[in-house]
Design a protein around this motif. Structure first.
Motif, PDB file in Angstrom:
ATOM      1  N   THR A  33      27.038 -35.154 -54.441  1.00  0.00           N
ATOM      2  CA  THR A  33      26.885 -36.507 -54.055  1.00  0.00           C
ATOM      3  C   THR A  33      25.648 -36.864 -53.322  1.00  0.00           C
ATOM      4  OG1 THR A  33      29.350 -36.536 -53.392  1.00  0.00           O
ATOM      5  CG2 THR A  33      28.161 -38.308 -52.529  1.00  0.00           C
ATOM      6  N   ALA A  34      25.105 -35.915 -52.482  1.00  0.00           N
ATOM      7  CA  ALA A  34      23.780 -35.917 -52.033  1.00  0.00           C
ATOM      8  C   ALA A  34      22.857 -36.132 -52.774  1.00  0.00           C
ATOM      9  CB  ALA A  34      23.332 -34.962 -51.050  1.00  0.00           C
ATOM     10  N   ILE A  35      22.815 -35.350 -53.932  1.00  0.00           N
ATOM     11  CA  ILE A  35      21.701 -35.285 -54.960  1.00  0.00           C
ATOM     12  C   ILE A  35      21.696 -36.568 -55.839  1.00  0.00           C
ATOM     13  CG2 ILE A  35      22.757 -33.932 -56.814  1.00  0.00           C
ATOM     14  CD1 ILE A  35      19.886 -32.410 -56.723  1.00  0.00           C
ATOM     15  N   ALA A  57      24.915 -43.641 -51.642  1.00  0.00           N
ATOM     16  CA  ALA A  57      25.397 -42.059 -52.081  1.00  0.00           C
ATOM     17  C   ALA A  57      25.072 -41.150 -50.999  1.00  0.00           C
ATOM     18  CB  ALA A  57      24.643 -41.581 -53.501  1.00  0.00           C
ATOM     19  N   TRP A  58      23.794 -41.409 -50.412  1.00  0.00           N
ATOM     20  CA  TRP A  58      23.694 -40.277 -49.568  1.00  0.00           C
ATOM     21  C   TRP A  58      24.286 -40.327 -48.169  1.00  0.00           C
ATOM     22  CZ3 TRP A  58      21.891 -41.102 -44.412  1.00  0.00           C
ATOM     23  CH2 TRP A  58      21.488 -40.076 -43.610  1.00  0.00           C
ATOM     24  N   ALA A  59      24.800 -41.616 -47.780  1.00  0.00           N
ATOM     25  CA  ALA A  59      25.567 -41.779 -46.579  1.00  0.00           C
ATOM     26  C   ALA A  59      27.194 -41.227 -46.748  1.00  0.00           C
ATOM     27  CB  ALA A  59      25.759 -43.205 -46.344  1.00  0.00           C
ATOM     28  N   ALA A  60      27.472 -41.340 -47.971  1.00  0.00           N
ATOM     29  CA  ALA A  60      28.682 -40.788 -48.557  1.00  0.00           C
ATOM     30  C   ALA A  60      28.615 -39.315 -48.207  1.00  0.00           C
ATOM     31  CB  ALA A  60      29.242 -41.295 -49.664  1.00  0.00           C
ATOM     32  N   GLY A 108      17.574 -33.187 -46.654  1.00  0.00           N
ATOM     33  CA  GLY A 108      16.467 -33.599 -47.621  1.00  0.00           C
ATOM     34  C   GLY A 108      16.530 -35.174 -48.031  1.00  0.00           C
ATOM     35  N   GLY A 109      18.018 -35.400 -48.390  1.00  0.00           N
ATOM     36  CA  GLY A 109      18.221 -36.827 -48.735  1.00  0.00           C
ATOM     37  C   GLY A 109      17.952 -37.723 -47.542  1.00  0.00           C
ATOM     38  N   ALA A 110      18.205 -37.499 -46.272  1.00  0.00           N
ATOM     39  CA  ALA A 110      17.880 -38.176 -45.250  1.00  0.00           C
ATOM     40  C   ALA A 110      16.425 -38.821 -45.384  1.00  0.00           C
ATOM     41  CB  ALA A 110      18.108 -37.612 -43.950  1.00  0.00           C
ATOM     42  N   LEU A 111      15.247 -37.818 -45.950  1.00  0.00           N
ATOM     43  CA  LEU A 111      13.846 -38.302 -45.830  1.00  0.00           C
ATOM     44  C   LEU A 111      13.627 -39.154 -47.135  1.00  0.00           C
ATOM     45  CD1 LEU A 111      11.833 -35.293 -44.353  1.00  0.00           C
ATOM     46  CD2 LEU A 111      12.150 -37.738 -43.453  1.00  0.00           C
ATOM     47  N   THR A 112      14.594 -39.081 -47.877  1.00  0.00           N
ATOM     48  CA  THR A 112      14.193 -39.642 -49.534  1.00  0.00           C
ATOM     49  C   THR A 112      15.178 -41.043 -49.562  1.00  0.00           C
ATOM     50  OG1 THR A 112      15.862 -38.265 -50.421  1.00  0.00           O
ATOM     51  CG2 THR A 112      13.561 -37.535 -50.621  1.00  0.00           C
ATOM     52  N   GLY A 121      12.062 -42.122 -38.107  1.00  0.00           N
ATOM     53  CA  GLY A 121      12.054 -41.181 -37.037  1.00  0.00           C
ATOM     54  C   GLY A 121      13.469 -40.288 -37.151  1.00  0.00           C
ATOM     55  N   THR A 122      14.763 -41.203 -37.179  1.00  0.00           N
ATOM     56  CA  THR A 122      15.747 -40.587 -37.152  1.00  0.00           C
ATOM     57  C   THR A 122      16.059 -39.459 -38.317  1.00  0.00           C
ATOM     58  OG1 THR A 122      16.918 -42.198 -36.012  1.00  0.00           O
ATOM     59  CG2 THR A 122      18.353 -40.609 -36.894  1.00  0.00           C
ATOM     60  N   ALA A 123      15.509 -39.940 -39.676  1.00  0.00           N
ATOM     61  CA  ALA A 123      15.478 -39.042 -40.627  1.00  0.00           C
ATOM     62  C   ALA A 123      14.700 -37.727 -40.494  1.00  0.00           C
ATOM     63  CB  ALA A 123      14.841 -39.836 -41.844  1.00  0.00           C
ATOM     64  N   VAL A 124      13.846 -37.802 -39.823  1.00  0.00           N
ATOM     65  CA  VAL A 124      12.831 -36.440 -39.810  1.00  0.00           C
ATOM     66  C   VAL A 124      13.612 -35.467 -38.757  1.00  0.00           C
ATOM     67  CG1 VAL A 124      10.868 -35.547 -38.734  1.00  0.00           C
ATOM     68  CG2 VAL A 124      10.554 -37.661 -40.030  1.00  0.00           C
TER      69      VAL A 124
END
Length: 387
Positions: A33-35, A57-60, A108-112, A121-124
């Motif tokens: 799901t992340a990818i 999709a990333w949030a899921a 990794g999906g948080a930054l993309t 900032g939160t993503a990093v």
């Protein structure tokens, strides 16, 4: 007047008992799901509205990760006998590599894909935490699982499956996603240390994977895998696509971090390594599809192994996009789009099967006892059914 006693309602299954057979292979659903989101945002062109879909999709995947971490913690707290048996089972222990890759994929999906939702900032911060935890777990699995296979499992080469690659591929995922954090570190040694650490993780995983891949291929040419294990052939695409992505990402992050000559060399390596490896990935993809079509015709039913259709294909999407950047060839853009369509279809099928299995209770049921002399085309899976 005496009346017949009414049957008592069946007691509801305690929450802890429901997760007794929840194995580490479930983290593959988080990875797939992340990818779906992170590979989507890497595509050469897409409508602005699709970014919201990729972010969703990333949030899921983040929600799935939190839920699975809680369920697995419950599993370890209340079913340590089952958890220990899983570690000592050569068919299950390799899936502990999926925990590492799930943490890394969501980080990794948080930054993309996720930064539009949670802010840069939160993503990093989230990626830094999950990357650190995922890399530590991945390195531990890369050592512990092969050690257990040697001293406790005593697995035979004839038992080799592509799942044996999972703990060895986890450091490659760190190598591919670590460069995303390099620009967020202080200039100088911190950036160079992380970049070269990613290169070391690339080499560690690549060499270990090549050793294991020879066993997997030798097993395959001696006869097809059991039906339920046939989808795991797609797992071989993981180290191929992820290593192509990793060497390209390292090359992208190198300018200004390492000496100019080294940065140019890494950019050249991204092409010299990635092009032939992507060619082999396409060959293996065709071989794996042929085996899956055969298995499906012979009655292969849904199992959690179907999630193997997702994350490995997603790594080939990111690998193809990396080659498109480094070569400028439109053919790699087209390849990435085609592979992403395959990824999206595979995710939809795996997700639908998982939902049906959860609603029916089949996926969390105790595994059935395998017959004494199973037919060659059947296999036993942790999803709770003998195929």
């Amino acid at each position: 007047m005496v009346t017949a006693a009414q049957p008592l309602p069946a007691p509801s299954l305690p929450r802890a008992a429901r997760v007794r057979h929840l194995g580490p292979n479930w983290y593959a659903a988080v990875m797939g799901t992340a990818i779906l989101g992170s590979a989507g945002v890497a595509l050469p062109a897409h409508a602005a509205g699709l970014r919201a879909v990729f972010a969703g999709a990333w949030a899921a995947s983040l929600l799935l990760l939190v839920a699975l971490l809680a369920a697995r913690a419950l599993h370890w707290a209340h079913h340590r006998d089952r958890a220990r048996a899983d570690l000592l089972d050569p068919a299950v222990a390799p899936f502990y590599g999926c925990l590492s890759m799930a943490l890394l994929a969501v980080g990794g999906g948080a930054l993309t894909a996720g930064k539009d939702l949670i802010g840069p900032g939160t993503a990093v911060v989230l990626d830094a935490v999950l990357f650190t935890a995922g890399t530590a777990v991945g390195l531990a699995a890369a050592v512990a699982v092969p050690y257990l296979m040697a001293v406790r499992h005593r697995a035979q080469p004839a038992q080799a499956t592509p799942a044996w690659l999972l703990p060895l591929v986890a450091p490659m995922v760190s190598a591919a996603l670590g460069p995303l954090l390099v620009p967020h570190l202080p200039a100088g040694q911190p950036r160079e240390t992380l970049l070269l650490a990613c290169l070391a993780l690339f080499g560690l995983s690549l060499l270990a994977t090549l050793l294991m891949l020879s066993l997997v291929f030798a097993r395959l040419v001696s006869g097809p895998l059991p039906l339920a294990l046939t989808p795991t052939l797609f797992l071989v695409l993981g180290p191929l696509g992820q290593s192509t992505t990793a060497v390209a990402k390292i090359g992208d992050a190198a300018p200004g971090v390492v000496p100019a000559a080294d940065a140019r060399g890494l950019a050249v390596l991204a092409v010299l390594y990635g092009v032939p490896v992507m060619g082999f990935a396409l060959l293996w993809l065709a071989l794996a599809i042929a085996h899956v079509v055969r298995a499906r015709r012979q009655g292969m039913r849904f199992a959690m192994s179907w999630w193997a259709f997702t994350f490995p294909v997603g790594t080939c999407v990111t690998g193809a996009m990396a080659l498109a950047r480094h070569t400028g060839l439109a053919v790699y853009d087209a390849l990435a789009v085609g592979l992403y369509a395959l990824l999206a279809a595979a995710w939809a099928v795996a997700a639908a099967g998982t939902v049906r299995g959860l609603l029916s209770g089949e996926l969390l049921a105790a595994p059935r006892r395998a017959p004494v002399a199973p037919r060659p085309v059947t296999g036993r899976t942790r999803s709770g059914a003998a195929r």
